[in-house]
Design a protein around this motif. Structure first.
Motif, short mmCIF file in Angstrom:
data_model
loop_
_atom_site.label_atom_id
_atom_site.label_comp_id
_atom_site.label_asym_id
_atom_site.label_seq_id
_atom_site.Cartn_x
_atom_site.Cartn_y
_atom_site.Cartn_z
N GLU A 99 0.84 -1.20 0.00
CA GLU A 99 0.00 0.00 0.00
C GLU A 99 0.88 1.25 0.00
OE1 GLU A 99 -2.37 3.15 0.31
OE2 GLU A 99 -3.11 1.14 -0.21
N TRP A 100 0.59 2.16 -0.93
CA TRP A 100 1.43 3.34 -1.14
C TRP A 100 1.56 4.21 0.10
CZ3 TRP A 100 5.07 5.49 -3.82
CH2 TRP A 100 5.23 6.87 -3.83
N THR A 101 0.49 4.38 0.85
CA THR A 101 0.50 5.36 1.93
C THR A 101 1.48 5.02 3.04
OG1 THR A 101 -1.40 4.23 2.93
CG2 THR A 101 -1.86 6.14 1.53
N ASP A 102 1.64 3.72 3.36
CA ASP A 102 2.54 3.35 4.45
C ASP A 102 3.63 2.36 4.04
OD1 ASP A 102 1.16 0.96 4.21
OD2 ASP A 102 0.10 1.15 6.11
N GLN A 103 3.56 1.86 2.80
CA GLN A 103 4.57 0.95 2.24
C GLN A 103 4.63 -0.41 2.96
OE1 GLN A 103 6.78 1.64 -0.70
NE2 GLN A 103 4.85 2.76 -0.79
N ARG A 104 3.58 -0.77 3.66
CA ARG A 104 3.55 -2.07 4.34
C ARG A 104 2.90 -3.13 3.44
NH1 ARG A 104 0.92 -0.71 10.07
NH2 ARG A 104 1.68 -2.81 10.61
N ARG A 106 0.50 -6.18 2.57
CA ARG A 106 -0.79 -6.71 2.98
C ARG A 106 -1.11 -7.99 2.20
NH1 ARG A 106 -0.62 -1.50 4.11
NH2 ARG A 106 -2.13 -0.50 5.52
N ARG A 107 -1.86 -8.86 2.85
CA ARG A 107 -2.35 -10.08 2.21
C ARG A 107 -3.86 -9.97 2.05
NH1 ARG A 107 -1.53 -16.38 2.97
NH2 ARG A 107 -3.69 -17.11 2.67
N LEU A 108 -4.34 -10.26 0.85
CA LEU A 108 -5.77 -10.30 0.59
C LEU A 108 -6.21 -11.75 0.40
CD1 LEU A 108 -8.52 -8.94 -0.15
CD2 LEU A 108 -7.74 -9.03 -2.53
N THR A 116 -4.94 -8.56 5.64
CA THR A 116 -4.07 -8.65 6.82
C THR A 116 -2.79 -7.88 6.54
OG1 THR A 116 -4.92 -10.87 7.28
CG2 THR A 116 -2.89 -10.20 8.40
N VAL A 117 -2.44 -6.98 7.45
CA VAL A 117 -1.17 -6.26 7.33
C VAL A 117 -0.08 -7.15 7.90
CG1 VAL A 117 0.11 -4.17 7.92
CG2 VAL A 117 -2.37 -4.05 7.58
N LEU A 118 0.91 -7.48 7.09
CA LEU A 118 1.91 -8.48 7.47
C LEU A 118 3.19 -7.88 8.04
CD1 LEU A 118 1.68 -11.01 4.50
CD2 LEU A 118 0.46 -11.05 6.68
N THR A 119 3.55 -6.68 7.65
CA THR A 119 4.84 -6.12 8.06
C THR A 119 4.64 -5.10 9.19
OG1 THR A 119 4.65 -4.51 6.24
CG2 THR A 119 5.97 -6.48 5.86
N PRO A 120 5.64 -4.96 10.05
CA PRO A 120 5.49 -4.07 11.21
C PRO A 120 5.33 -2.61 10.81
CG PRO A 120 7.40 -5.53 11.44
CD PRO A 120 6.94 -5.66 10.04
N ALA A 168 3.87 -15.57 5.36
CA ALA A 168 2.98 -15.18 4.28
C ALA A 168 1.52 -15.12 4.69
CB ALA A 168 3.14 -16.15 3.10
N ARG A 169 1.21 -15.48 5.97
CA ARG A 169 -0.18 -15.57 6.40
C ARG A 169 -0.55 -14.57 7.48
NH1 ARG A 169 1.02 -21.53 8.11
NH2 ARG A 169 2.75 -20.25 8.89
N GLU A 170 0.38 -14.36 8.43
CA GLU A 170 0.10 -13.51 9.58
C GLU A 170 1.25 -12.54 9.80
OE1 GLU A 170 -2.72 -13.48 11.05
OE2 GLU A 170 -3.57 -15.28 10.11
N PRO A 171 1.03 -11.50 10.59
CA PRO A 171 2.12 -10.55 10.87
C PRO A 171 3.33 -11.25 11.49
CG PRO A 171 0.01 -9.66 11.59
CD PRO A 171 -0.24 -11.09 11.22
N SER A 172 4.51 -10.79 11.14
CA SER A 172 5.74 -11.36 11.68
C SER A 172 6.83 -10.31 11.65
CB SER A 172 6.17 -12.59 10.88
OG SER A 172 6.52 -12.23 9.55
N GLU A 173 7.91 -10.56 12.35
CA GLU A 173 9.08 -9.69 12.32
C GLU A 173 9.97 -10.16 11.17
OE1 GLU A 173 11.13 -6.40 13.33
OE2 GLU A 173 9.29 -7.10 14.33
N PRO A 174 10.33 -9.30 10.23
CA PRO A 174 11.14 -9.73 9.09
C PRO A 174 12.48 -10.32 9.53
CG PRO A 174 10.22 -7.55 8.72
CD PRO A 174 9.95 -7.89 10.15
N GLU A 175 12.86 -11.42 8.89
CA GLU A 175 14.16 -12.05 9.11
C GLU A 175 15.07 -11.69 7.93
OE1 GLU A 175 16.20 -16.50 8.97
OE2 GLU A 175 14.01 -16.27 8.85
#
Length: 661
Positions: A99-104, A106-108, A116-120, A168-175
């Motif tokens: 998404e452009w506004t926050d660059q996070r 999302r999974r549809l 679901t927003v996946l990235t912190p 790929a399914r739920e929010p997580s901390e990037p590795e």
């Protein structure tokens, strides 16, 4: 100047038509029994929507009206969304987007409609930007590029590009999987989920210079370099079902297709004296696809024109009988089928499905081009031209361009010749596009000739031609633009007294450089967010291009004298030509101060100048109202300079040209 019918012909190609509602597709991917593509919509503020269609169905928007699918990685973006390539069953699979506004990310999930927003949430707004993702075969995890900005206005030296792994399914901390290189791209997971492939390069190289293709076993951590390095550009790695890795490389001087199987030597799949690859300004591109039986369907560029081709299993190559002259995003969607975004001189890019069989290609259009209601006979079709030019040392060489004559539908007083617009593409490592464009027909339908110059340094003519701009930006490109204009004028095809030059970004720089000389043949110019001061650009631009000028001009500040000599602002005393300047106030690639310094310098010289600053626009205009105003203002500018009348029925607001007359 003498008033002429040229330039004032009545035309249906108004600025309103240019931005009229309709699809602007870019990118397409398979998704189970359907396909998904992206659409840019100027009438909706320039936002990008994702659209899905199944066979026999109608296109369906997948996201809400408030969503804008776009990534800011490298500022140019690309690869802002992806599907699960292993999903081949009925119905839609999940998809992921930025998404452009926050660059996070999302999974549809299409069945539930849940997003679901996946990235912190980053500590800095838009501080973590993602792109170019790929999902594991089992759909549980994915990899993507992350571009980390530690502060809101972080200098280029502080920005970090890495490859990270995410749930790929739920929010997580990037590795973090890959870090260290200045740039990474195209992370791709093998069919068994055990090996990661990716591209990397370091300053001062760009992705069309020196790129390495790497692989790593995710369990053991063992790494290897497959291809690339100094003097070789690798792009578009793609794992195949048999565990082989295909990629494009210009090791022979052309971006051709190769295959590597672990434990085996690299083998060529397609070798032609033409370009399959394109420069990596945007992420996530795809110019080829392998079908189930081993055939390869690929796009190739030759003499400025694309074609869709097939390599049969016996190695034979053939060109498919299709009207396409510009092709992007080729993807396999069945045993004999590919989808692509492609256009022709008579039709804008659209989404097509191509069936490749022994009876010849069958074409099904999934997302048609806009129905503009234009008579084909009135459309100007490009002609490839070549002309003599010189390099920086005065040695003879050949330049290339696409020439669009004025529309055949218009008339002009006997003995008059049309004005000419010399168009310079951006980049400068880019190419003119020989595809129907209302932005070109806006001019040709009014009586302008348009020549879109593929100057030395452009792509589509091999690495040797591309590297003619090494150390010679502001010299070879300018020489070719002058030579193209003079060649057409010398052939009696255009009016030598009414030559104009226009370009955006790097093309804006070439425009200014071509005007900042006493021998310029141009009587007017239009600078769209161009570069006036090379030294200022080297000191204030984004990470992706922060060392680009090392190869085009020289290392900075060691070559500061060359930067000053090549900067149009240094030669403002040589300007004698009216200029219009158009700029977005949020441009992070070529900041507004570049436009403002040239405008203020011309004002000080009391030279004719017009300046329009567009609020809320970045590098290139996306909003319908701003696209319209920019086009109409430029037309008004030429009308005032060249002395022709604006069409009364279009209601064009005249632009204020200071110091004219």
């Amino acid at each position: 100047m003498t008033i002429s019918g040229y330039g004032s012909w009545p035309t249906p190609v108004t600025s309103e038509l240019v931005v009229s509602a309709g699809a602007r597709p870019s990118g397409v991917r398979p998704d189970g029994d359907g396909v998904v593509w992206a659409e840019s919509r100027p009438q909706e503020g320039g936002r990008t929507q994702l659209v899905r269609r199944v066979a026999g169905g109608e296109p369906v928007d997948l996201l809400g009206d408030d969503v804008n699918v776009r990534t800011a990685v490298h500022e140019y973006g690309g690869g802002a969304w992806w599907t699960h390539t292993a999903h081949d069953g009925p119905g839609a699979g999940p998809l992921w987007y930025v998404e452009w506004t926050d660059q996070r990310v999302r999974r549809l999930d299409p069945d539930s409609g849940r997003t679901t927003v996946l990235t912190p949430d980053p500590a800095v707004p838009r501080g973590d930007r993602y792109a170019d993702g790929d999902v594991s075969p089992d759909g549980t995890w994915m990899v993507a590029i992350r571009e980390h900005h530690p502060s809101e206005h972080a200098p280029a030296t502080d920005v970090v590009n890495e490859i990270v792994r995410l749930d790929a399914r739920e929010p997580s901390e990037p590795e973090v999987l890959v870090t260290g290189p200045d740039f990474v791209a195209a992370p791709r997971i093998s069919p068994d989920g055990n090996v990661l492939a990716w591209l990397s390069w370091d300053h001062p190289s760009m992705p069309w210079d020196d790129v390495v293709l790497n692989v790593r076993a995710l369990d053991s951590g063992m790494e290897a370099v497959v291809a690339g390095g100094p003097g070789e550009s690798v792009t578009e790695p793609c794992w195949q079902a048999d565990g082989s890795l295909t990629f494009l490389s210009d090791r022979t001087g052309w971006w051709n297709l190769y295959r590597w199987l672990p434990g085996s030597d690299i083998e060529p799949l397609v070798r032609v004296d033409a370009e399959i690859g394109v420069p990596g300004w945007a992420l996530g591109g795809s110019r080829y696809a392998l079908l189930d039986d081993g055939r390869v369907v690929f796009a190739r560029s030759r003499d400025g024109f694309d074609a869709l081709c097939v390599r049969d299993t016996d190695g034979a190559l053939s060109v498919l009988d299709l009207p396409f002259t510009l092709i992007g995003s080729v993807r396999a969607v069945g045993p004999d089928d590919v989808v692509c975004v492609a256009g022709s001189p008579l039709a804008e890019p659209a989404v097509h499905r191509v069936t490749v069989d022994l009876d010849g290609p069958r074409l099904t259009t999934l997302c048609p081009p806009r129905d503009l209601g234009l008579d084909e006979d009135a459309i100007s079709v490009p002609e490839a031209i070549a002309f003599p030019s010189v390099d920086g040392d005065g040695n003879a060489r050949t330049g290339h361009a696409l020439y669009y004559p004025p529309s055949s539908a218009g008339e002009a007083p006997e003995g008059e010749l049309p004005p000419l617009l010399v168009v310079i593409h951006g980049g400068p490592t880019g190419a003119a596009s020989p595809v129907f464009s209302t932005g070109v027909q806006y001019w040709t339908s009014r009586g302008f000739g348009v020549v879109d110059v593929n100057y030395g340094g452009s792509t589509g003519y091999g690495r040797e031609y591309r590297e003619q701009l090494k150390g010679a930006w502001g010299i070879v490109d300018v020489a070719d633009c002058l030579a193209a204009a003079r060649a057409l004028a010398g052939q009696g095809r255009v009016d030598p007294e009414r030559l104009a030059i226009r370009g955006g970004s790097a093309g804006g720089y070439t425009t200014l450089a071509a005007l900042a000389r006493a021998d310029t043949p141009f009587a007017a110019g239009a600078d769209h967010f161009g570069v006036a001061d090379l030294g200022a650009l080297a000191a204030d631009t984004h990470k992706f291009e922060s060392r680009y000028l090392d190869g085009l001009v020289g290392p900075y500040p060691e070559a500061a004298d060359v930067y000053r000599e090549r900067s149009p602002i240094t030669h403002v005393d040589a300007f004698s030509t009216p200029l219009i300047v158009l700029q977005g106030d949020e441009d992070a690639i070529v900041p507004p101060n570049q436009s403002e310094m040239i405008v203020n310098a011309l004002r000080a010289q009391k030279l004719p100048v017009a300046y329009l600053l567009f609020a809320g626009e970045q590098h290139g205009f996306r909003k319908a109202e701003n696209i319209r105003r920019a086009l109409d203002a430029e037309l008004s500018f030429y009308a005032q300079v060249f002395g022709f009348e604006l069409p009364a029925d279009e209601g064009i607001e005249p632009v204020d040209v200071e110091n004219l007359g």
